[in-house]
Motif scaffolding. Structure first.
Motif, mmCIF file in Angstrom:
data_model
loop_
_atom_site.group_PDB
_atom_site.id
_atom_site.type_symbol
_atom_site.label_atom_id
_atom_site.label_comp_id
_atom_site.label_asym_id
_atom_site.label_seq_id
_atom_site.Cartn_x
_atom_site.Cartn_y
_atom_site.Cartn_z
ATOM 1 N N LEU A 8 0.829 -1.207 0.000
ATOM 2 C CA LEU A 8 0.000 0.000 0.000
ATOM 3 C C LEU A 8 0.861 1.254 0.000
ATOM 4 O O LEU A 8 0.607 2.197 -0.756
ATOM 5 N N VAL A 9 1.924 1.254 0.798
ATOM 6 C CA VAL A 9 2.833 2.399 0.843
ATOM 7 C C VAL A 9 3.525 2.563 -0.499
ATOM 8 O O VAL A 9 3.643 3.669 -1.029
ATOM 9 N N LYS A 10 3.956 1.464 -1.099
ATOM 10 C CA LYS A 10 4.635 1.504 -2.394
ATOM 11 C C LYS A 10 3.700 2.060 -3.471
ATOM 12 O O LYS A 10 4.088 2.918 -4.269
ATOM 13 N N MET A 11 2.451 1.594 -3.481
ATOM 14 C CA MET A 11 1.481 2.051 -4.472
ATOM 15 C C MET A 11 1.144 3.532 -4.261
ATOM 16 O O MET A 11 1.034 4.294 -5.230
ATOM 17 N N THR A 12 1.028 3.940 -3.008
ATOM 18 C CA THR A 12 0.721 5.336 -2.709
ATOM 19 C C THR A 12 1.852 6.247 -3.158
ATOM 20 O O THR A 12 1.616 7.296 -3.775
ATOM 21 N N MET A 13 3.087 5.856 -2.890
ATOM 22 C CA MET A 13 4.234 6.661 -3.300
ATOM 23 C C MET A 13 4.334 6.750 -4.820
ATOM 24 O O MET A 13 4.685 7.789 -5.370
ATOM 25 N N LYS A 14 3.999 5.655 -5.505
ATOM 26 C CA LYS A 14 4.021 5.654 -6.956
ATOM 27 C C LYS A 14 2.984 6.634 -7.504
ATOM 28 O O LYS A 14 3.256 7.393 -8.434
ATOM 29 N N MET A 15 1.782 6.637 -6.902
ATOM 30 C CA MET A 15 0.730 7.556 -7.352
ATOM 31 C C MET A 15 1.100 9.006 -7.058
ATOM 32 O O MET A 15 0.878 9.887 -7.886
ATOM 33 N N VAL A 16 1.698 9.251 -5.900
ATOM 34 C CA VAL A 16 2.113 10.609 -5.550
ATOM 35 C C VAL A 16 3.194 11.096 -6.519
ATOM 36 O O VAL A 16 3.162 12.237 -6.978
ATOM 37 N N GLY A 17 4.125 10.240 -6.860
ATOM 38 C CA GLY A 17 5.177 10.603 -7.809
ATOM 39 C C GLY A 17 4.620 10.909 -9.185
ATOM 40 O O GLY A 17 4.996 11.896 -9.819
ATOM 41 N N SER A 18 3.690 10.082 -9.650
ATOM 42 C CA SER A 18 3.076 10.319 -10.962
ATOM 43 C C SER A 18 2.285 11.616 -10.958
ATOM 44 O O SER A 18 2.332 12.389 -11.922
ATOM 45 N N LEU A 19 1.559 11.856 -9.888
ATOM 46 C CA LEU A 19 0.776 13.081 -9.771
ATOM 47 C C LEU A 19 1.691 14.303 -9.745
ATOM 48 O O LEU A 19 1.407 15.321 -10.388
ATOM 49 N N ALA A 20 2.808 14.212 -9.048
ATOM 50 C CA ALA A 20 3.752 15.329 -8.989
ATOM 51 C C ALA A 20 4.338 15.623 -10.367
ATOM 52 O O ALA A 20 4.470 16.785 -10.766
ATOM 53 N N LEU A 21 4.677 14.568 -11.112
ATOM 54 C CA LEU A 21 5.207 14.772 -12.466
ATOM 55 C C LEU A 21 4.159 15.396 -13.379
ATOM 56 O O LEU A 21 4.458 16.299 -14.166
#
Length: 47
Positions: A8-21
């Motif tokens: 869950l943490v890994k998926m959340t960080m991936k989504m946050v990174g994509s959103l930031a980009l």
């Protein structure tokens, strides 16, 4: 439970990174388009 939390943490960080980009691109592209237009400087100021 630990594995679920880790994923869950890994998926959340991936989504946050994509959103930031994505948001970064939304800010940078219009700024660079507007910034590329440079007004012409009058010849009197160049002397």
């Amino acid at each position: 439970m630990k594995i679920f939390k880790k994923n869950l943490v890994k998926m959340t960080m991936k989504m946050v990174g994509s959103l930031a980009l994505f948001l970064g691109a939304m800010v940078i592209v219009p700024t660079s388009l507007v910034g590329s237009h440079q007004p012409k400087c009058p010849d009197e100021l160049l002397k």
